[in-house]
Write an enzyme that holds these catalytic residues in place. Structure first.
Site, short mmCIF file in Angstrom:
data_model
loop_
_atom_site.label_atom_id
_atom_site.label_comp_id
_atom_site.label_asym_id
_atom_site.label_seq_id
_atom_site.Cartn_x
_atom_site.Cartn_y
_atom_site.Cartn_z
N LYS A 83 28.37 0.39 -50.95
CA LYS A 83 27.09 0.48 -51.43
C LYS A 83 26.11 -0.19 -50.46
CE LYS A 83 25.89 -1.10 -56.14
NZ LYS A 83 25.88 -2.19 -57.15
O1 G3P Z 1 24.62 -3.37 -59.54
C1 G3P Z 1 23.55 -2.61 -59.63
C2 G3P Z 1 22.99 -2.85 -61.21
O2 G3P Z 1 23.60 -2.35 -62.19
C3 G3P Z 1 22.42 -4.19 -61.32
O3 G3P Z 1 21.36 -4.23 -62.01
O4 G3P Z 1 19.33 -5.10 -63.34
O5 G3P Z 1 21.23 -5.69 -64.15
O6 G3P Z 1 20.84 -6.79 -61.85
P1 G3P Z 1 20.50 -5.52 -62.78
#
Ligand code: G3P
Length: 233
Positions: A83
């Site tokens: 990633k």
């Molecule tokens: O892992 C990437 C993404 O899904 C994280 O998004 O906004 O939940 O931190 P968030």
């Protein structure tokens, strides 16, 4: 649309993997930092549980160091997807890693332009965020639809991976927008599962079945005759 789980928690993956619906997983530095123990062990265990693409993120901002970290992460499991956060260095690292046969998930993508650049760099998956866009009072579904529409005519092989999902509706919207994958937090997956009419419907079937006790006797006998008592299929 394939479903990945977005977590650093082995326990959460163990529970949801048992449903038989997961095709992969994604982690990120914030999710891993929430968990006790060694991140490498957690990532390897998640790979074993999902037996599918599992994203592990580089943390350097330098392209060459990103490549070094990505190659190292790939030694953890055959399922590892590197990633890489979107940036000029991230694009360069993605190009080098994918040319060497290492799958890359380009993350922190918030626009069709960023997605087009990610696809040209050779990203295997492009993580397009929903929740954080909504948090800015911008229509994340419109952005997601524009990304899918922009990438399709180009004939790119990059897969749009909806990320940062905050609620079950996001999963439906991502599927309708044409995303190949959604990566979904544990709580959202649980929310997708539950519906009050399902719960009440099961309770009603059980109550009506119990009104005819001879039915239970019949079914227990059928199971014994078939020799399927607790047998794996
Ligand atoms: O892992 C990437 C993404 O899904 C994280 O998004 O906004 O939940 O931190 P968030």
């Amino acid at each position: 649309m394939r479903l990945f789980i977005d977590t650093g928690s082995v326990k959460e993956v163990e529970e949801i993997a048992a449903w038989g619906v997961l095709s992969g997983a994604t982690t990120n530095p914030s999710l891993l930092a929430k968990e006790e123990g060694d991140p490498g062990e957690a990532i390897k265990r998640i790979c074993d549980l999902v037996q599918g693409p599992t994203s592990a993120e580089v943390v350097s901002r330098d392209a060459k160091q990103m490549v070094a970290e990505g190659r190292a992460l790939r030694t953890l499991s055959e399922h590892i997807v590197v990633k890489v956060p979107f940036s000029p260095a991230g694009l360069a690292a993605t190009r080098e890693l994918t040319q060497d046969g290492h799958p890359v998930n380009m993350t922190l993508v918030f626009s069709a332009n960023q997605a087009l650049l990610s696809a040209e760099a050779g990203a295997t998956y492009i993580s397009c965020f929903m929740g954080r866009v909504d948090d800015m009072s911008v229509d994340s579904v419109a952005v997601l639809e524009e990304i899918v529409d922009a990438l399709r005519p180009a004939g790119t092989t990059s897969q749009v991976l909806a990320a940062s999902l905050r609620n079950p509706m996001h999963a439906v919207q991502a599927a309708k927008a044409g995303c190949e994958v959604s990566t979904i937090p544990y709580k959202v997956l649980k929310g997708m599962l539950e519906h009050p009419l399902t719960t009440s419907g099961i309770e009603r079937f059980e109550a009506d079945w119990q009104k005819r006790p001879e039915f239970a006797t019949w079914l227990e006998g059928l199971v014994r005759e078939a020799g399927t008592v607790g047998a794996a299929s």
